[in-house]
Design an enzyme around this catalytic site. Structure first.
Site, mmCIF file in Angstrom:
data_model
loop_
_atom_site.group_PDB
_atom_site.id
_atom_site.type_symbol
_atom_site.label_atom_id
_atom_site.label_comp_id
_atom_site.label_asym_id
_atom_site.label_seq_id
_atom_site.Cartn_x
_atom_site.Cartn_y
_atom_site.Cartn_z
ATOM 1 N N ARG A 1 0.813 -1.231 0.000
ATOM 2 C CA ARG A 1 0.000 0.000 0.000
ATOM 3 C C ARG A 1 0.842 1.275 0.000
ATOM 4 O O ARG A 1 0.481 2.291 0.603
ATOM 5 C CB ARG A 1 -0.961 0.014 1.207
ATOM 6 C CG ARG A 1 -1.936 -1.129 1.228
ATOM 7 C CD ARG A 1 -2.910 -1.119 0.062
ATOM 8 N NE ARG A 1 -3.638 -2.379 0.021
ATOM 9 C CZ ARG A 1 -3.288 -3.438 -0.714
ATOM 10 N NH1 ARG A 1 -2.240 -3.373 -1.523
ATOM 11 N NH2 ARG A 1 -3.982 -4.545 -0.684
ATOM 12 N N SER B 1 -10.719 -1.131 3.717
ATOM 13 C CA SER B 1 -9.980 -1.577 4.905
ATOM 14 C C SER B 1 -9.412 -0.347 5.609
ATOM 15 O O SER B 1 -8.676 0.430 5.004
ATOM 16 C CB SER B 1 -8.824 -2.490 4.513
ATOM 17 O OG SER B 1 -9.341 -3.649 3.920
ATOM 18 N N GLU C 1 -4.691 2.580 7.176
ATOM 19 C CA GLU C 1 -4.466 2.555 5.726
ATOM 20 C C GLU C 1 -5.083 3.816 5.121
ATOM 21 O O GLU C 1 -4.581 4.357 4.146
ATOM 22 C CB GLU C 1 -5.111 1.301 5.117
ATOM 23 C CG GLU C 1 -4.923 1.232 3.615
ATOM 24 C CD GLU C 1 -5.321 -0.098 3.011
ATOM 25 O OE1 GLU C 1 -5.052 -1.157 3.630
ATOM 26 O OE2 GLU C 1 -5.906 -0.085 1.915
HETATM 27 C C1 LIG Z 1 -15.651 -0.272 -0.522
HETATM 28 C C2 LIG Z 1 -14.167 -0.075 -0.712
HETATM 29 C C3 LIG Z 1 -13.365 -1.143 -1.058
HETATM 30 C C4 LIG Z 1 -11.984 -0.973 -1.205
HETATM 31 N N1 LIG Z 1 -11.234 -2.065 -1.556
HETATM 32 C C5 LIG Z 1 -9.899 -1.893 -1.723
HETATM 33 C C6 LIG Z 1 -9.086 -3.015 -2.110
HETATM 34 O O1 LIG Z 1 -9.560 -4.129 -2.303
HETATM 35 N N2 LIG Z 1 -7.753 -2.807 -2.228
HETATM 36 C C7 LIG Z 1 -7.176 -1.575 -2.049
HETATM 37 O O2 LIG Z 1 -5.956 -1.450 -2.198
HETATM 38 N N3 LIG Z 1 -7.919 -0.512 -1.684
HETATM 39 C C8 LIG Z 1 -9.264 -0.636 -1.537
HETATM 40 N N4 LIG Z 1 -10.017 0.447 -1.186
HETATM 41 C C9 LIG Z 1 -9.366 1.750 -0.919
HETATM 42 C C10 LIG Z 1 -9.238 2.685 -2.149
HETATM 43 O O3 LIG Z 1 -10.252 2.422 -3.094
HETATM 44 C C11 LIG Z 1 -7.865 2.569 -2.807
HETATM 45 O O4 LIG Z 1 -6.818 2.928 -1.908
HETATM 46 C C12 LIG Z 1 -7.745 3.457 -4.063
HETATM 47 O O5 LIG Z 1 -6.548 3.141 -4.722
HETATM 48 C C13 LIG Z 1 -7.761 4.948 -3.768
HETATM 49 O O6 LIG Z 1 -7.915 5.614 -4.992
HETATM 50 P P1 LIG Z 1 -8.633 7.044 -5.076
HETATM 51 O O7 LIG Z 1 -8.606 7.483 -6.502
HETATM 52 O O8 LIG Z 1 -9.973 7.017 -4.437
HETATM 53 O O9 LIG Z 1 -7.623 7.926 -4.245
HETATM 54 P P2 LIG Z 1 -7.930 8.981 -3.069
HETATM 55 O O10 LIG Z 1 -8.566 8.262 -1.940
HETATM 56 O O11 LIG Z 1 -8.636 10.148 -3.617
HETATM 57 O O12 LIG Z 1 -6.448 9.389 -2.668
HETATM 58 C C14 LIG Z 1 -5.566 8.440 -2.108
HETATM 59 C C15 LIG Z 1 -4.130 8.963 -2.246
HETATM 60 O O13 LIG Z 1 -3.795 9.015 -3.625
HETATM 61 C C16 LIG Z 1 -3.366 10.339 -3.969
HETATM 62 N N5 LIG Z 1 -3.783 10.592 -5.372
HETATM 63 C C17 LIG Z 1 -4.977 10.349 -5.952
HETATM 64 N N6 LIG Z 1 -4.920 10.649 -7.260
HETATM 65 C C18 LIG Z 1 -3.671 11.120 -7.488
HETATM 66 C C19 LIG Z 1 -2.987 11.615 -8.654
HETATM 67 N N7 LIG Z 1 -3.560 11.680 -9.853
HETATM 68 N N8 LIG Z 1 -1.701 12.020 -8.505
HETATM 69 C C20 LIG Z 1 -1.087 11.977 -7.295
HETATM 70 N N9 LIG Z 1 -1.684 11.522 -6.170
HETATM 71 C C21 LIG Z 1 -2.958 11.088 -6.273
HETATM 72 C C22 LIG Z 1 -4.040 11.261 -2.984
HETATM 73 O O14 LIG Z 1 -3.325 12.479 -2.857
HETATM 74 C C23 LIG Z 1 -3.965 10.396 -1.724
HETATM 75 O O15 LIG Z 1 -2.671 10.495 -1.162
HETATM 76 C C24 LIG Z 1 -11.401 0.302 -1.026
HETATM 77 C C25 LIG Z 1 -12.221 1.393 -0.689
HETATM 78 C C26 LIG Z 1 -13.590 1.213 -0.544
HETATM 79 C C27 LIG Z 1 -14.450 2.400 -0.204
#
Ligand SMILES: Cc1cc2nc3c(=O)[nH]c(=O)nc-3n(C[C@H](O)[C@H](O)[C@H](O)COP(=O)(O)OP(=O)(O)OC[C@H]3O[C@@H](n4cnc5c(N)ncnc54)[C@H](O)[C@@H]3O)c2cc1C
Length: 305
Positions: free
Chosen positions: A177, A227, A297
């Site tokens: 992660r 998570s 996380e």
């Molecule tokens: C129901 C549910 C299930 C999930 N299941 C999983 C799973 O199975 N596995 C898993 O790993 N995660 C899971 N997640 C967590 C999440 O979806 C992941 O961590 C995902 O990768 C976050 O992406 P995001 O675009 O929403 O990023 P955000 O939550 O918006 O941001 C997360 C981080 O990424 C950075 N970021 C986002 N976009 C950019 C960009 N373009 N450039 C630079 N930095 C950026 C942000 O600054 C921040 O530091 C789950 C979440 C939910 C709600």
């Protein structure tokens, strides 16, 4: 507070309809909590991003790049500064040979759908993760039998000066992660995934299986950020929390999910403070009983009190 001169400057770089002030972040996070950001800008192109980044740094206004907000806990008092989001025009996905080239704003679901349409295997694990390519790459998101590390060929990022660089898989230093660029102020603009030719029916069956497993095991009917804690070495956060007797433990509107103890859920009217307090109590209790330190996380952002 964003001054009038900053408002006017931003409008020189980005169309006015893509700039919002005092924008409630609870409308942009899957936890459905978070106070207002001073400003949110939907950036439509790499060129706009270069101009906005350059300007914000010149005037020393803090900024944060947000993907789909699916791994964020934003404080009830919101964020002092500018939230940068990638507009629809930064979410294209294309295929060249065995490579899927995705702009950073694309959802993982979209990348998975395009991979399936082209009979490309390897991305099935990510189809149900509700993030964008940018967020997933930064976090090295993973599930079931895969993680970003296994499918990323290279990543295009913009540094704080607006310069573009292509980082290969090794340079990304993917870990559990995390990645080399998680702590830096780099903006991911594009990612190339290298997949393998596969059978469309097999790819679809695998995606369907992972989707069914998610629906069965995870409290998808509630707002959450997935998570809440990282997996401690040699253990599982959800199991430790369950064994500590915290299934269903509640603070205000926040609750340890009864369905999956690894998820903290918003039962409807949780505040960010409820979620944060609950997380701290869970950490304390798990440490008291098992001497294991649970590390969040979810990423905390903004002002909590
Ligand atoms: C129901 C549910 C299930 C999930 N299941 C999983 C799973 O199975 N596995 C898993 O790993 N995660 C899971 N997640 C967590 C999440 O979806 C992941 O961590 C995902 O990768 C976050 O992406 P995001 O675009 O929403 O990023 P955000 O939550 O918006 O941001 C997360 C981080 O990424 C950075 N970021 C986002 N976009 C950019 C960009 N373009 N450039 C630079 N930095 C950026 C942000 O600054 C921040 O530091 C789950 C979440 C939910 C709600």
């Amino acid at each position: 507070m964003i001054s009038q001169s900053v408002k006017e400057a931003l409008q020189r770089f980005v169309p006015v309809e893509n700039i919002r002030f005092d924008e409630p972040l609870k409308n942009h996070t899957t936890f459905r909590v978070g106070g207002a950001a001073d400003c949110m800008v939907f950036v439509q192109s790499v060129e706009q991003m270069q101009k906005v980044l350059g300007y914000l740094q010149k005037v020393e206004i803090p900024f944060f790049v947000m993907g789909n907000g699916s791994n964020l806990l934003v404080g009830d008092k919101g964020y002092r500064g500018v939230i940068l989001r990638l507009a629809e025009s930064m979410s294209d996905v294309a295929v060249v040979g065995n490579r899927v080239i995705a702009k950073a704003g694309a959802s993982l679901a979209k990348v998975a759908r395009v991979a399936l349409e082209h009979g490309l295997a390897g991305f099935e694990f990510a189809a149900g993760i509700p993030g964008t390519v940018g967020g997933a790459v930064i976090m090295n998101a993973g599930a079931y039998d895969g993680e970003m590390k296994m499918v990323v060929d290279d990543v295009t990022v913009m540094d704080s000066q607006g310069a573009l660089m292509v980082l290969d898989n090794e340079t990304m230093e993917f870990g559990y992660r995390t990645s080399a660029i998680k702590k830096q102020k780099f903006v991911v603009t594009e990612c190339r995934f290298l997949l393998q030719p596969g059978n469309k029916d097999d790819i679809k069956a695998k995606m369907d299986d992972f989707g069914a497993r998610r629906r069965e095991k995870q409290p998808l009917e509630y707002a959450s950020a997935g998570s809440t804690f990282k997996r401690p070495e040699g253990n599982f956060a959800g199991k430790l929390i369950m064994d500590a007797g915290l299934r269903g433990f509640t603070v205000g509107g926040a609750q340890v999910s009864e369905k999956h103890c690894g998820f903290v859920i918003n039962t409807g009217d949780a505040t960010a403070a409820d979620i944060k307090n609950l997380m701290e109590k869970v950490q304390e209790e798990v440490y008291r009983q098992f001497s294991v330190k649970l590390e969040p996380e979810v990423i905390m952002l903004g002002e909590f009190a």
